[in-house]
Design a protein around this motif. Structure first.
Motif, PDB file in Angstrom:
ATOM      1  N   VAL A 168     -57.919 -80.291 -50.239  1.00  0.00           N
ATOM      2  CA  VAL A 168     -57.883 -80.160 -48.683  1.00  0.00           C
ATOM      3  C   VAL A 168     -58.318 -78.463 -48.476  1.00  0.00           C
ATOM      4  CG1 VAL A 168     -56.263 -81.662 -48.505  1.00  0.00           C
ATOM      5  CG2 VAL A 168     -55.501 -79.336 -49.162  1.00  0.00           C
ATOM      6  N   ASN A 169     -58.758 -78.275 -47.326  1.00  0.00           N
ATOM      7  CA  ASN A 169     -58.800 -76.919 -46.829  1.00  0.00           C
ATOM      8  C   ASN A 169     -57.620 -76.723 -46.214  1.00  0.00           C
ATOM      9  OD1 ASN A 169     -61.604 -76.687 -47.712  1.00  0.00           O
ATOM     10  ND2 ASN A 169     -62.313 -77.927 -45.735  1.00  0.00           N
ATOM     11  N   LEU A 170     -57.224 -75.152 -46.282  1.00  0.00           N
ATOM     12  CA  LEU A 170     -55.949 -74.866 -45.538  1.00  0.00           C
ATOM     13  C   LEU A 170     -56.599 -73.972 -44.376  1.00  0.00           C
ATOM     14  CD1 LEU A 170     -54.641 -75.236 -48.426  1.00  0.00           C
ATOM     15  CD2 LEU A 170     -53.533 -73.076 -48.176  1.00  0.00           C
ATOM     16  N   LYS A 171     -56.002 -74.613 -43.300  1.00  0.00           N
ATOM     17  CA  LYS A 171     -56.392 -73.948 -41.855  1.00  0.00           C
ATOM     18  C   LYS A 171     -55.115 -73.262 -41.545  1.00  0.00           C
ATOM     19  CE  LYS A 171     -58.865 -76.224 -38.970  1.00  0.00           C
ATOM     20  NZ  LYS A 171     -59.176 -77.208 -37.963  1.00  0.00           N
ATOM     21  N   THR A 172     -55.108 -71.844 -41.144  1.00  0.00           N
ATOM     22  CA  THR A 172     -54.172 -71.119 -40.680  1.00  0.00           C
ATOM     23  C   THR A 172     -54.425 -71.215 -38.973  1.00  0.00           C
ATOM     24  OG1 THR A 172     -53.915 -69.492 -42.520  1.00  0.00           O
ATOM     25  CG2 THR A 172     -53.172 -68.405 -40.442  1.00  0.00           C
ATOM     26  N   VAL A 173     -53.284 -71.421 -38.314  1.00  0.00           N
ATOM     27  CA  VAL A 173     -53.285 -71.525 -36.704  1.00  0.00           C
ATOM     28  C   VAL A 173     -52.097 -70.595 -36.484  1.00  0.00           C
ATOM     29  CG1 VAL A 173     -52.530 -72.888 -34.739  1.00  0.00           C
ATOM     30  CG2 VAL A 173     -53.834 -73.875 -36.810  1.00  0.00           C
ATOM     31  N   ILE A 174     -52.442 -69.701 -35.481  1.00  0.00           N
ATOM     32  CA  ILE A 174     -51.629 -68.601 -35.097  1.00  0.00           C
ATOM     33  C   ILE A 174     -52.011 -68.362 -33.767  1.00  0.00           C
ATOM     34  CG2 ILE A 174     -53.014 -66.641 -36.206  1.00  0.00           C
ATOM     35  CD1 ILE A 174     -50.850 -65.254 -36.908  1.00  0.00           C
ATOM     36  N   GLY A 175     -50.968 -67.713 -32.998  1.00  0.00           N
ATOM     37  CA  GLY A 175     -51.142 -67.424 -31.639  1.00  0.00           C
ATOM     38  C   GLY A 175     -49.803 -67.086 -30.608  1.00  0.00           C
ATOM     39  N   ASN A 176     -49.723 -66.817 -29.550  1.00  0.00           N
ATOM     40  CA  ASN A 176     -48.767 -66.766 -28.717  1.00  0.00           C
ATOM     41  C   ASN A 176     -48.892 -67.824 -27.540  1.00  0.00           C
ATOM     42  OD1 ASN A 176     -47.260 -64.599 -29.564  1.00  0.00           O
ATOM     43  ND2 ASN A 176     -49.021 -63.273 -29.089  1.00  0.00           N
TER      44      ASN A 176
END
Length: 428
Positions: free
Chosen positions: A420-428
């Protein structure tokens, strides 16, 4: 269907399969486990016909496949987005399947090796194409049929009847995103280099020359019984078989006769009879190779304890030799019914002998003393250390090697994150 069409079908299936929920995938795996259990006698007979494994061991292989498949079918979903505590409103790790994964698998466990790789890869949302050993195309086709009968969409698992020369072509194909190989050091190096050049993930489970260490406070009878089984089940054709029996010097005279007695209980017989515990090797050329290694070991000073005798094109009477450090045979893997005895002065010497090889797959240590156990656990260079038990893989625990035995993890929940690929999701 030609190769290009099969790879296109795998890619097309992936586009839909990646969006199927983990729970729905697990429901299909439950059906696959039932199909394995229901058809185990028929599947086992195919294994025995293809590669000569005693039928009782072939049935056990299918039963273990069903157990493993059921484990993943009922496991907690660890692939859901993982929330991370940060100052941001949104802060998550998503696990995204890679795509089409190639499996290059060997003949020694025709169902177990293929399914051990395929089940977690498919549960993670990937689709799989299998390049099986040439003598096991029947097993590959039966596995594909089992997936279809369990209700998996067409193209999720496909068997490719191709030779080694075509592996490069498959791995270079843009649809293929990774490869898992179980096999020899040489094959692993070749496949990993192709994957590396094409910036694709590789997982390698390669050879072993595992130590089976017997100390002076071990249960001798149990160690002797398990030691013979460790070397001779599947006719000695297992990467994590006990191959080097390191005996503490002060118990050599007491333990070795017990071990020899157990070893001699393994006599080649008809593989289709349930009472048979040893049959011939998978191919005549493999028996030829083992005989050459035996002669090489003797040339460099190994002593014969039990002679390795050729009984037919594939059958060998199991051999035992006493080998000292420095014999070049210790740098090779012996794949067949030939065991090596080594003598260690003490615990420190036993660790030195065990580690003085290119491989590091699994080791087995026999001692009742917890301090001694801790010493070996901390100092043995291997992916697995078994205490007072035979080395074996367990669906619940990670399986993999150190040094030239490869890299990456099979089995356990950790295997779900290999492709699997690790996808970082970040935001406000």
């Amino acid at each position: 269907m030609n190769l290009e069409n099969k790879l296109a079908a795998a890619q097309k299936s992936f586009e839909k399969w990646k969006n199927v929920s983990v729970q729905e995938r697990q429901k299909l795996l439950l059906q696959l486990a039932k199909q394995l259990e229901k058809n185990k006698d028929k599947l086992a007979k195919n294994i025995t016909r293809e590669m000569n494994k005693p039928i009782s061991q072939a049935i056990a292989e299918i039963e273990k496949c069903a157990l493993m498949t059921n484990y993943y079918a009922t496991a907690k979903n660890i692939l859901q987005p993982e929330k991370i505590e940060t100052e941001f409103r949104l802060s998550e790790i998503h696990y995204v399947p890679k795509g089409v994964i190639l499996g290059v698998m060997p003949w020694n466990f025709p169902f177990w090796q293929a399914l051990r790789f395929a089940v977690p890869a498919i549960l993670s949302g990937n689709t799989v194409v299998l390049k099986h050993a040439s003598i096991c195309f029947g097993s590959g086709n039966l596995i594909e049929k089992l997936f279809r009968e369990a209700g998996f969409p067409k193209g999720v698992f496909q068997n490719l009847e191709i030779g080694h020369a075509e592996v490069k072509k498959v791995l270079e194909h843009p649809a293929v995103q990774g490869v898992s190989l179980t096999g020899s050091e040489k094959a692993g190096a070749e496949v990993a280099s192709i994957a590396g050049k094409n910036i694709k993930k590789s997982l390698l489970e390669l050879g072993g020359s595992d130590a089976f260490i017997i100390l002076d406070d071990a249960q001798f009878k149990k160690a002797a019984e398990n030691g013979a089984k460790a070397r001779l089940q599947n006719c000695g054709q297992a990467c994590n078989a006990g191959k080097r029996f390191i005996i503490q010097k002060n118990i050599e005279e007491k333990f070795l006769p017990l071990f020899i007695k157990e070893y001699q209980k393994y006599v080649p017989g008809n593989p289709m009879k349930k009472e048979t515990n040893l049959s011939g090797m998978a191919r005549p050329d493999l028996a030829d190779e083992l005989e050459k290694q035996y002669e090489k070991a003797l040339k460099f000073g190994a002593e014969i304890i039990l002679p390795l005798k050729r009984l037919s094109d594939t059958e060998l009477q199991p051999g035992l030799i006493k080998v000292k450090a420095g014999n070049p045979i210790l740098q090779e893997e012996l794949f067949g019914p030939l065991g090596m005895i080594m003598i260690a002065k003490d615990d420190k010497h036993a660790v030195e002998l065990a580690n003085d090889i290119p491989f590091g797959l699994s080791n087995s240590v026999w001692t009742k003393d917890k301090k001694r156990q801790k010493f070996f656990i901390e100092n043995l260079e291997s992916g697995t250390v078994s205490i007072n038990k035979i080395s074996s893989s367990d669906p619940r625990l990670p399986f993999g090697g150190a040094k030239s035995s490869g890299y990456g993890t099979e089995l356990s929940m950790l295997a779900l994150k290999e492709f699997v690929n690790l996808k970082t999701v970040i935001g406000n």
